[in-house]
Motif scaffolding. Structure first.
Motif, PDB file in Angstrom:
ATOM      1  N   PHE A   2      58.076  44.577  21.151  1.00 21.00           N
ATOM      2  CA  PHE A   2      58.502  45.873  20.649  1.00 21.00           C
ATOM      3  C   PHE A   2      58.591  46.878  21.795  1.00 21.00           C
ATOM      4  O   PHE A   2      57.822  46.805  22.764  1.00 21.00           O
ATOM      5  N   PRO A   3      59.525  47.840  21.693  1.00 27.20           N
ATOM      6  CA  PRO A   3      59.584  48.855  22.738  1.00 27.20           C
ATOM      7  C   PRO A   3      58.292  49.667  22.754  1.00 27.20           C
ATOM      8  O   PRO A   3      57.745  49.988  21.705  1.00 27.20           O
ATOM      9  N   GLY A   4      57.843  49.981  23.947  1.00 26.07           N
ATOM     10  CA  GLY A   4      56.618  50.757  24.100  1.00 26.07           C
ATOM     11  C   GLY A   4      55.369  49.917  24.143  1.00 26.07           C
ATOM     12  O   GLY A   4      54.266  50.450  24.205  1.00 26.07           O
ATOM     13  N   THR A   5      55.503  48.598  24.094  1.00 21.25           N
ATOM     14  CA  THR A   5      54.337  47.728  24.164  1.00 21.25           C
ATOM     15  C   THR A   5      53.742  47.810  25.563  1.00 21.25           C
ATOM     16  O   THR A   5      54.450  47.757  26.556  1.00 21.25           O
ATOM     17  N   VAL A   6      52.433  47.961  25.611  1.00 23.36           N
ATOM     18  CA  VAL A   6      51.744  48.080  26.894  1.00 23.36           C
ATOM     19  C   VAL A   6      50.996  46.789  27.165  1.00 23.36           C
ATOM     20  O   VAL A   6      50.273  46.289  26.311  1.00 23.36           O
ATOM     21  N   TRP A   7      51.183  46.233  28.346  1.00 24.03           N
ATOM     22  CA  TRP A   7      50.483  45.022  28.747  1.00 24.03           C
ATOM     23  C   TRP A   7      49.362  45.392  29.693  1.00 24.03           C
ATOM     24  O   TRP A   7      49.575  46.089  30.671  1.00 24.03           O
ATOM     25  N   PHE A   8      48.159  44.942  29.382  1.00 20.07           N
ATOM     26  CA  PHE A   8      47.013  45.176  30.246  1.00 20.07           C
ATOM     27  C   PHE A   8      46.661  43.885  30.963  1.00 20.07           C
ATOM     28  O   PHE A   8      46.518  42.845  30.323  1.00 20.07           O
ATOM     29  N   HIS A   9      46.518  43.959  32.267  1.00 18.59           N
ATOM     30  CA  HIS A   9      46.127  42.792  33.043  1.00 18.59           C
ATOM     31  C   HIS A   9      44.615  42.644  33.004  1.00 18.59           C
ATOM     32  O   HIS A   9      43.895  43.634  32.960  1.00 18.59           O
ATOM     33  N   ARG A  10      44.168  41.413  33.044  1.00 20.26           N
ATOM     34  CA  ARG A  10      42.727  41.199  33.110  1.00 20.26           C
ATOM     35  C   ARG A  10      42.205  41.739  34.432  1.00 20.26           C
ATOM     36  O   ARG A  10      42.846  41.572  35.464  1.00 20.26           O
ATOM     37  N   PRO A  11      41.053  42.398  34.426  1.00 19.56           N
ATOM     38  CA  PRO A  11      40.533  43.013  35.654  1.00 19.56           C
ATOM     39  C   PRO A  11      40.340  42.020  36.802  1.00 19.56           C
ATOM     40  O   PRO A  11      40.560  42.371  37.946  1.00 19.56           O
ATOM     41  N   ASP A  12      39.935  40.766  36.504  1.00 17.79           N
ATOM     42  CA  ASP A  12      39.715  39.819  37.595  1.00 17.79           C
ATOM     43  C   ASP A  12      41.028  39.463  38.295  1.00 17.79           C
ATOM     44  O   ASP A  12      41.060  39.281  39.506  1.00 17.79           O
ATOM     45  N   ARG A  13      42.119  39.384  37.572  1.00 15.73           N
ATOM     46  CA  ARG A  13      43.408  39.088  38.198  1.00 15.73           C
ATOM     47  C   ARG A  13      43.888  40.253  39.053  1.00 15.73           C
ATOM     48  O   ARG A  13      44.423  40.061  40.128  1.00 15.73           O
ATOM     49  N   VAL A  14      43.719  41.460  38.568  1.00 16.88           N
ATOM     50  CA  VAL A  14      44.130  42.639  39.321  1.00 16.88           C
ATOM     51  C   VAL A  14      43.315  42.733  40.591  1.00 16.88           C
ATOM     52  O   VAL A  14      43.839  42.990  41.675  1.00 16.88           O
ATOM     53  N   ARG A  15      42.016  42.515  40.507  1.00 18.17           N
ATOM     54  CA  ARG A  15      41.150  42.618  41.674  1.00 18.17           C
ATOM     55  C   ARG A  15      41.513  41.560  42.716  1.00 18.17           C
ATOM     56  O   ARG A  15      41.548  41.839  43.899  1.00 18.17           O
ATOM     57  N   ILE A  16      41.796  40.344  42.267  1.00 21.76           N
ATOM     58  CA  ILE A  16      42.176  39.289  43.206  1.00 21.76           C
ATOM     59  C   ILE A  16      43.487  39.658  43.896  1.00 21.76           C
ATOM     60  O   ILE A  16      43.644  39.476  45.092  1.00 21.76           O
ATOM     61  N   LYS A  18      44.677  42.742  44.481  1.00 21.83           N
ATOM     62  CA  LYS A  18      44.427  43.821  45.432  1.00 21.83           C
ATOM     63  C   LYS A  18      43.704  43.304  46.666  1.00 21.83           C
ATOM     64  O   LYS A  18      44.014  43.691  47.787  1.00 21.83           O
ATOM     65  N   THR A  19      42.735  42.432  46.460  1.00 19.10           N
ATOM     66  CA  THR A  19      41.994  41.865  47.583  1.00 19.10           C
ATOM     67  C   THR A  19      42.905  41.025  48.462  1.00 19.10           C
ATOM     68  O   THR A  19      42.855  41.125  49.692  1.00 19.10           O
ATOM     69  N   ALA A  20      43.766  40.228  47.851  1.00 13.18           N
ATOM     70  CA  ALA A  20      44.692  39.394  48.621  1.00 13.18           C
ATOM     71  C   ALA A  20      45.660  40.261  49.423  1.00 13.18           C
ATOM     72  O   ALA A  20      45.934  39.983  50.591  1.00 13.18           O
ATOM     73  N   ARG A  21      46.171  41.314  48.808  1.00 16.27           N
ATOM     74  CA  ARG A  21      47.081  42.211  49.521  1.00 16.27           C
ATOM     75  C   ARG A  21      46.366  42.896  50.680  1.00 16.27           C
ATOM     76  O   ARG A  21      46.899  42.998  51.783  1.00 16.27           O
ATOM     77  N   PHE A  22      45.125  43.359  50.431  1.00 15.04           N
ATOM     78  CA  PHE A  22      44.335  44.007  51.482  1.00 15.04           C
ATOM     79  C   PHE A  22      44.088  43.054  52.646  1.00 15.04           C
ATOM     80  O   PHE A  22      44.283  43.407  53.813  1.00 15.04           O
ATOM     81  N   LEU A  23      43.660  41.834  52.337  1.00 12.93           N
ATOM     82  CA  LEU A  23      43.408  40.853  53.396  1.00 12.93           C
ATOM     83  C   LEU A  23      44.692  40.467  54.126  1.00 12.93           C
ATOM     84  O   LEU A  23      44.688  40.273  55.344  1.00 12.93           O
ATOM     85  N   GLY A  24      45.799  40.379  53.397  1.00  8.35           N
ATOM     86  CA  GLY A  24      47.074  40.071  54.027  1.00  8.35           C
ATOM     87  C   GLY A  24      47.523  41.157  54.986  1.00  8.35           C
ATOM     88  O   GLY A  24      47.980  40.879  56.105  1.00  8.35           O
ATOM     89  N   GLU A  25      47.374  42.418  54.570  1.00  5.65           N
ATOM     90  CA  GLU A  25      47.741  43.538  55.447  1.00  5.65           C
ATOM     91  C   GLU A  25      46.896  43.538  56.713  1.00  5.65           C
ATOM     92  O   GLU A  25      47.413  43.703  57.816  1.00  5.65           O
TER      93      GLU A  25
END
Length: 141
Positions: A2-16, A18-25
């Motif tokens: 449906f339009p306007g549906t919000v998807w929330f990512h699991r916190p462990d996936r988001v953290r991984i 961000k950590t991967a991007r940080f380590l890559g940079e």
């Protein structure tokens, strides 16, 4: 979906992520600094890393040194764009305010070192700070 549906990512996936991007940079920056060290000198590599850390500041960081403080903070978004600038921090408003220290503007960040209060007001400031700390300690106990 449906339009306007919000998807929330699991916190462990988001953290991984961000950590991967940080380590890559930082891996890429470290490799480039190693290349600079190999091609030119260790001073060039250290200056590159220091500027990279300095220019990546997203929130204010300060270090208090008694009556003085030094810090790094982002430039106000409403300020006109400046690549390099030198300014004075002032105690108070207007033209008659005393100089407190110096600020150096480096693109999107400001580096500054200045006194918290004028020298003549420092003893009174310390007394009021001690009285405040005593009141806080008294409330806790």
């Amino acid at each position: 979906m449906f339009p306007g549906t919000v998807w929330f990512h699991r916190p462990d996936r988001v953290r991984i992520g961000k950590t991967a991007r940080f380590l890559g940079e930082w891996t890429a920056l470290g490799l480039f600094a190693a290349l600079l060290w190999w091609v030119d000198s260790w001073v060039t590599a250290v200056v590159f890393l220091a500027l990279e850390v300095l220019l990546s500041v997203r929130r204010a960081h300060f270090v208090d040194l008694g009556r003085f403080t030094a810090g790094v903070w982002p430039v106000t978004p409403s300020a006109s764009p400046v690549i390099f600038g030198v300014a004075f921090a002032l105690h108070g408003e207007g033209r008659n305010a005393k100089r407190a220290g110096i600020e150096i503007i480096l693109g999107p960040v400001v580096v500054g070192a200045f006194s918290l209060v004028p020298r003549s007001e420092w003893p009174a400031y310390k007394r009021s700070q001690a009285a405040f700390d005593a009141r806080q300690k008294e409330r806790r106990s």
